[in-house]
Design a protein around this motif. Sequence first.
Motif, PDB file in Angstrom:
ATOM      1  N   ASN A 141       0.800  -1.226   0.000  1.00 57.12           N
ATOM      2  CA  ASN A 141       0.000   0.000   0.000  1.00 57.12           C
ATOM      3  C   ASN A 141       0.828   1.271   0.000  1.00 57.12           C
ATOM      4  OD1 ASN A 141       0.298  -1.194   2.818  1.00 57.12           O
ATOM      5  ND2 ASN A 141      -0.206   0.936   3.304  1.00 57.12           N
ATOM      6  N   VAL A 142       2.111   1.207   0.382  1.00 54.93           N
ATOM      7  CA  VAL A 142       2.890   2.443   0.436  1.00 54.93           C
ATOM      8  C   VAL A 142       3.223   2.967  -0.956  1.00 54.93           C
ATOM      9  CG1 VAL A 142       3.815   1.995   2.727  1.00 54.93           C
ATOM     10  CG2 VAL A 142       5.100   1.225   0.720  1.00 54.93           C
ATOM     11  N   ASP A 143       2.837   2.238  -1.998  1.00 57.13           N
ATOM     12  CA  ASP A 143       2.917   2.812  -3.336  1.00 57.13           C
ATOM     13  C   ASP A 143       1.993   4.014  -3.471  1.00 57.13           C
ATOM     14  OD1 ASP A 143       4.828   1.111  -4.342  1.00 57.13           O
ATOM     15  OD2 ASP A 143       3.417  -0.227  -5.343  1.00 57.13           O
ATOM     16  N   PHE A 144       0.907   4.050  -2.677  1.00 59.10           N
ATOM     17  CA  PHE A 144      -0.040   5.160  -2.824  1.00 59.10           C
ATOM     18  C   PHE A 144      -0.492   5.768  -1.503  1.00 59.10           C
ATOM     19  CE2 PHE A 144      -2.481   1.228  -2.779  1.00 59.10           C
ATOM     20  CZ  PHE A 144      -3.495   1.504  -1.869  1.00 59.10           C
ATOM     21  N   THR A 145      -0.311   5.107  -0.367  1.00 63.47           N
ATOM     22  CA  THR A 145      -0.612   5.738   0.924  1.00 63.47           C
ATOM     23  C   THR A 145       0.654   6.372   1.457  1.00 63.47           C
ATOM     24  OG1 THR A 145      -0.220   3.658   2.110  1.00 63.47           O
ATOM     25  CG2 THR A 145      -2.502   4.168   1.507  1.00 63.47           C
TER      26      THR A 145
END
Length: 216
Positions: A141-145
């Motif tokens: 998720n850290v690709d976008f959060t």
Amino acid sequence: RVPLCVEAPDVVADRRRFGLQDDEVAFLAMCDVLSVPERKNPLGAAEAFRRAFPGGERVRLLLKIGNLEYQPDLKARLAVLVREDPRITLLDGYLARPVLWTLMASVDSFVSLHRAEGFGLGMAEAMACGKAVIATGWSGNVDFTRIDNALLVDYRIIELQRDTGPYRRGQHWAEPDLDMAAQHMRDVATMPALRERLRVRGLATVAEELSPAAQA
């Protein structure tokens, strides 16, 4: 990395359908038992919620969990949680896709205190609906959060002490900081301006990075 497109349909909130009162701040956590509940960590979301709101605050946590019949021990633990805290609502089973979008549109915040994540579709779809996202700051998720569009929860990397689904003893995943998650929940509940800022930035992220047009 093969990109995944995210786009929310035109959907109208229906809080009454899910037992939500107008003056409640509603949090949603969801998972499918077949996707390994220890990884998705719904019990962690419930524990953070209870730490955040020990009194009579006007808040609610919806736990949307599918295939609970495959893990009766987890189902029993969730039943105890619901009995102990009437502000926690268990939504057991599948929802038709339009109903799931309505649920997402009806809450104020999506919570994912996962220990590992592939892409993070629930978080991305929550952003596409303009919801404040609280998430473990680790994994797919850290690709976008990021810190500008979500409330990220610190974590420590731990070694698995037993096999859990496809995850084997000796492998590693993240253990989110539940106290920090609880603080994020309190902030979301008490700061409408924060919810609005996350709504605007989350929508922009989806449009600029995850939408069909952006991916194409």
